[in-house]
Structure formats: structure tokens, C-alpha cells
Design an enzyme around this catalytic site. Structure first.
Site, short mmCIF file in Angstrom:
data_model
loop_
_atom_site.label_atom_id
_atom_site.label_comp_id
_atom_site.label_asym_id
_atom_site.label_seq_id
_atom_site.Cartn_x
_atom_site.Cartn_y
_atom_site.Cartn_z
N ASN A 116 -10.79 5.49 19.21
CA ASN A 116 -11.67 6.86 18.92
C ASN A 116 -11.96 6.98 17.48
OD1 ASN A 116 -13.49 8.57 20.59
ND2 ASN A 116 -11.49 8.66 22.05
N ASP A 171 -9.88 13.12 20.34
CA ASP A 171 -11.08 12.23 20.58
C ASP A 171 -11.58 12.13 19.53
OD1 ASP A 171 -13.15 11.09 21.78
OD2 ASP A 171 -13.02 12.53 23.49
#
Length: 299
Positions: free
Chosen positions: A154, A204
């Protein structure tokens, strides 16, 4: 303290919105809908959104120096020609792992693309563990694998002096740093710079600001956290009206707007009623900091 304002600027446009990037030359925001298999391009001045169908999951999109964009579609890095709505495959990764897909990707300050993969998802954020890798693609399309046994590759960014690479493997619940050699692209000396706390969700997508600090979207956390990677201290928390915040970038005429993407996939009917803006893209203003221009892929 400046007064922070959060506004939904693109309503429910994505099942999993990800990878926002501000394109300076166009004054537009690019972002992808991973599961919806689309690249979106939104103009703040006209509030118009255009879409490009990719036919497979699309993990990221970045500008390309020679024109157009480059995106991670399925397991392929592809060139995107928006005017003709055509894609051309440049390179493929993880040929031995047909269930994998590209997730996040970002270009370093010299034009090298870093992109990561992940295994098949049973449902959002539930994946076959340790199937992913982190690759770089240089200007002659040569591919180097830097990491393997990654869960969900990510967020990425670099320090102001380009000597540190910041990286997120979401299920580790940490933001990590590596020493970075921008000449060779080599990474090493991995360490944790921030560990998410209970309730902050999964780290994220991520972006850096002009002060060298990091902004991390927290999936299932309903927030973006502002951290100092040198001290490991969380400086600020920006709450959003959706839980599944996925990624962020700075944009706008002077890079003082923070754009945040979100997801609606995985919410049941009750969740969608409680969070009607899920899947939308948000603009956060009044932060008192500025971001940095995005880099374009040199290949």
C-alpha cells in the site's frame, strides 16, 4: 489553529476509490475505482467527472512524462491513452501468481515507478497472506523485485532529501521506512516509524507534505492521520464521515487541499444508510500545510 473543513466533492463514485493523484498540467484529480474497474478524472473547476474502463481491477494511476498516464491493471503496468480510450501493456509482474493483482503504486522523484501486489481478496482487506511483492519499474521498463511475502502492498512516499522511502504493508498496522538510494533504486534497513493504535484502523494510502511529514488514510478507521516520521508522533487526526477511508493526496492550485478517497464495498445496507457518502471523494481544507507535486513516470 486553522479551521479544518471536510467536504464531499465527488459523490459515491467508487466501490473502492484509491490512488488519488493531482495532475498539475491539467488541474484535475485522477483516482481509480479498484473493483469498479475504472479510472476517474475529475475537474474541480467544472465539477465534471470522466471515466475510463479498464476491464480488470485497477490499483493505481500516475502521470507519464511522455504524455498520458500509466496504471496498474490486473498484474500489468499499462499505458493509458485517454483520448483514444486505449490501453497498452508495458510490463507484467507476478506471472507465477495468477490470483494476484496490482494495488498501490507511486513514482519516485527521478521518475521510477514503484508498485506493489497483493493476493486474492475473499472480502475487502481479507486476503491470502504473504502473496504480494513490491517492484520498481525504471525508464527502460526493467523490473526489480524489492520485497516479497507482502500481505497488502500500500501507501508509499519519500522524504524531502529522497534518502528515505516510506511504505505500508497494511496488515502489519505500521508505517515503515527504508534507506533509499535514488540512483540505483535500492532499499534497505527497514524500520517502523509509526504503529497504528487501537481504533485507528488499517493504514492504507499515504502522501507526504512540503514539511516532510506523512498523511495516512486509515481504512475502517474513518480518518486520515498526520504523522511525523522522524519522531514517530501523530500530530493530528482528520475525521471523515465514512469509515472506509482509502488514500489521500494534496492538490489544488497551491497544493493546500487534501483529497481523500473512500470505499463502499463491504458495507451492508445498514452501513450504507449510516454512511451515505461512502465511496465518495472528499476535499479537506484549512490544514495550514501544503503538499508536493506528483512525480511522472519516465518510462
Amino acid at each position: 489553529m486553522s479551521s479544518v473543513k471536510v467536504e464531499c466533492v465527488v459523490k459515491a463514485s467508487a466501490l473502492i476509490g484509491e490512488g488519488p493523484v493531482w495532475v498539475e498540467s491539467e488541474q484535475t484529480l485522477l483516482f481509480v475505482d479498484i473493483s469498479g474497474q475504472k479510472i476517474h478524472r475529475w475537474s474541480p473547476s467544472t465539477n465534471q467527472i470522466e471515466s475510463f474502463e479498464t476491464g480488470e481491477t485497477v490499483g493505481f494511476v500516475v502521470p507519464r512524462r511522455s504524455g498520458g498516464y500509466v496504471a496498474g491493471v490486473g498484474r500489468s503496468i499499462v499505458a493509458v491513452d485517454w483520448s483514444t480510450q486505449m490501453m497498452t501493456s508495458l510490463v507484467e509482474v507476478d506471472e507465477d501468481k495468477k490470483n494476484n493483482r496490482l494495488n498501490d503504486g507511486k513514482v519516485d522523484p527521478i521518475g521510477r515507478l514503484l508498485a506493489g501486489t497483493m493476493g486474492k481478496e475473499k472480502r475487502p482487506a481479507e486476503v491470502q497472506r504473504q502473496q504480494g511483492s513490491l517492484f520498481s519499474v525504471n525508464s527502460d521498463l526493467g523490473v526489480t523485485k524489492h520485497l516479497s511475502q507482502v500481505d497488502i502492498s500500500n501507501g508509499m512516499d519519500w522524504s524531502l532529501d529522497q534518502k528515505t522511502f516510506f511504505y505500508i504493508d497494511s496488515l502489519s498496522l505500521t508505517v515503515d521506512a527504508f534507506d533509499y538510494d535514488s540512483h540505483s533504486g535500492h532499499i534497505g534497513n527497514r524500520r517502523v516509524v509509526y504503529r497504528l493504535e487501537e481504533g485507528e484502523g488499517l493504514p492504507d494510502g499515504m502522501t507526504g507534505d512540503a514539511d516532510g511529514r506523512l498523511w495516512v488514510a486509515c481504512y475502517n478507521g474513518g480518518r486520515v492521520i498526520h504523522i511525523d516520521p522522524v519522531t514517530g508522533v501523530r500530530l493530528q487526526t482528520i475525521s471523515l464521515p465514512v469509515m472506509k477511508t482509502t488514500s489521500c493526496c494534496f492538490g489544488g492550485p497551491d497544493y493546500s487541499d487534501l483529497y481523500v478517497t473512500s470505499a463502499s464495498l463491504g458495507l451492508d445496507q445498514s452501513g450504507k444508510r449510516q454512511q451515505p457518502l461512502s465511496g465518495g471523494t472528499f476535499k479537506v481544507t484549512g490544514l495550514g500545510v501544503k503538499g508536493r507535486p506528483s512525480n511522472s513516470f519516465s518510462g
